[in-house]
Write an enzyme that holds these catalytic residues in place. Structure first.
Site, mmCIF file in Angstrom:
data_model
loop_
_atom_site.group_PDB
_atom_site.id
_atom_site.type_symbol
_atom_site.label_atom_id
_atom_site.label_comp_id
_atom_site.label_asym_id
_atom_site.label_seq_id
_atom_site.Cartn_x
_atom_site.Cartn_y
_atom_site.Cartn_z
ATOM 1 C CG ASP A 57 9.582 -11.218 1.083
ATOM 2 O OD1 ASP A 57 10.395 -11.071 0.140
ATOM 3 O OD2 ASP A 57 8.934 -10.286 1.557
ATOM 4 C CG ASP A 59 7.884 -11.841 -3.430
ATOM 5 O OD1 ASP A 59 7.242 -12.321 -2.480
ATOM 6 O OD2 ASP A 59 8.329 -10.680 -3.437
ATOM 7 C CG ASP A 136 13.425 -1.651 -8.508
ATOM 8 O OD1 ASP A 136 13.802 -2.808 -8.781
ATOM 9 O OD2 ASP A 136 13.128 -1.295 -7.357
#
Ligand code: ATP
Ligand code: MG
Length: 413
Positions: A57, A59, A136
């Protein structure tokens, strides 16, 4: 964070072309930019495009606040109680997620009540560089800027991509305490991308793996299902088992070599295009444990199997708050495998053959027979029986002759 290290890679020096970006995502990026806001592609999509992979996807990150986004896009609405972001709707139920850049708040900004920290931490707006720093891994913190089609790399992610190296942003010891789910994500991304995990991540996992048990079960559940969808449940959970993370992920269940082997077979099945259902994944995780607790021999009676299946599945589903429909199906799959493993010739066999979940149980059992080849002939035999039973069921229905009992006549005497 040292923003001086920021590298801007111009369009001429990277491979991302607008042709590879979804057209509705491009429309949103351009509209943000035209109205004076930053429009960045963020996270996994930039990583995947740079690696020449198809992103799952796209974002978007921006410096527009949720309310400004809401005003700019008529087809948008704000979602999320914890993490406020905008969803922009397009034809065919398509949704594009737009999030305002966040930053990690300073210690003295945190609310007094520790229970409010998580919510607060997720919702402090910041600069793009600060937004990158709260992510992260370095490879997940790259941005693509629609203003000049450049890639912005605040933390050395591009170099880590080329070295095939998974590096934590900041000190893994701190980042894992902050959010233990990142330990699972480290193992997950290394398997997905075939990247090497940096030594400091391994030592922090060793030290903090127990913290996984304190993570919100709903998040662990979602991340585990991601492994199945990405067809990497086998290698990731195998690695987690080697790192002794598994019991902390699965409410005390350490897993077994054979259950992990079975997961690898399931990944192969998913790779052929069969979508993975959660009940199937749960039944597979516990099949070996279940079979050990009630060996499929004529000596084990059916009620023992029922009881064991219930115990195992209910404890998993209670921990992860899994809905009763999925729980029921997972339990039926285990019981189905028990019946299949015991062999043919039982009383309710005809009904079992026509039960809607039996083909599913047979699929699981057939995969299990690849791990335990002694069951292969039995799986074959059942497959034939189910096939002929379905042919029988599909033949035109013959009305059954009914014999009515004659009613005793009144006053027959
Ligand atoms: P996928 O291809 O699975 O969508 P992804 O990298 O986009 O991979 P997501 O889980 O969709 O992963 O998360 C989107 C981005 O949010 C990540 O790329 C990362 O930058 C950030 N992120 C996700 N989870 C965490 C976390 N636990 N801690 C910090 N940042 C995170
Ligand atoms: Mg994603």
């Amino acid at each position: 964070m040292n923003e001086n290290k920021t590298t801007i890679i111009p369009r001429s020096q990277h491979c991302i072309s607008r042709k590879q970006i979804d057209t509705d995502t491009l429309k949103v990026l351009h509209r943000l930019h035209r109205h004076g806001y930053k429009g960045y592609l963020v996270g996994g999509s930039v990583r995947d495009l740079l690696l020449g992979r198809q992103p799952k996807d796209f974002d978007i990150g921006t410096d527009a606040t949720p309310n400004q986004i809401r005003k700019l896009f008529r087809n948008s609405f704000l979602v999320g109680r914890r993490f406020r972001l905008a969803h922009i709707r397009f034809a065919g139920n398509k949704v594009i997620e737009v999030a305002t850049f966040r930053r990690h708040p300073k210690e003295d900004e945190l609310p007094d009540n520790p229970d409010d920290h998580f919510h607060f931490v997720q919702n402090v707006f910041g600069s793009p560089g600060e937004d990158a720093a709260r992510r992260d891994f370095t490879i997940n913190a790259l941005f693509y800027n629609i203003a000049d089609f450049s890639v912005i790399d605040y933390l050395g992610g591009v170099e880590d991509l080329s070295r095939k190296q998974l590096r934590m942003i900041g000190d893994p010891q701190i980042r894992f305490i902050e959010d233990p789910v990142r330990m699972l994500r480290a193992v997950e991304f290394s398997a997905r991308l075939n990247f090497t995990i940096e030594a400091d991540i391994y030592s922090a996992i060793k030290e903090h793996k127990e913290l996984l048990a304190t993570a919100a079960p709903a998040r662990v559940r979602e991340e585990i299902m991601e492994l199945f969808r990405h067809k990497i449940s086998g290698p990731v959970l195998k690695h987690c088992r080697e790192l002794e993370m598994l019991p902390h992920l699965l409410a005390g269940y350490p897993g077994t070599d054979e259950s992990i082997e079975l997961l690898a077979k399931i990944d192969q099945r998913t790779a052929t295009g069969t979508p993975i259902e959660e009940s199937f994944a749960i039944a597979a995780l516990y099949l070996r444990l279940f079979m050990d607790s009630c060996p499929p021999s004529p000596k084990t009676n059916f009620s023992t199997a029922l009881h064991q299946a219930n115990e195992i599945i209910v404890s998993h589903c209670r921990y992860f708050s899994i809905a009763s429909g999925i729980r029921h199906q997972a339990r039926e799959l285990l019981i189905g495998c028990f019946r299949l493993a015991r062999g043919r010739g039982f009383k309710a066999e005809k009904r079992f053959l026509q039960h809607p979940l039996t083909p599913n149980a047979l699929e699981l059992f057939t995969l299990w027979a690849k791990v335990r080849p002694e069951f292969a002939p039995r799986a074959e035999n059942w497959s034939k029986a189910i096939h002929s039973s379905s042919i029988e069921t599909n033949t035109p229905h013959q009305p059954r002759k009914r014999f009515r009992k004659k009613k005793p006549r009144k006053n027959s005497a």
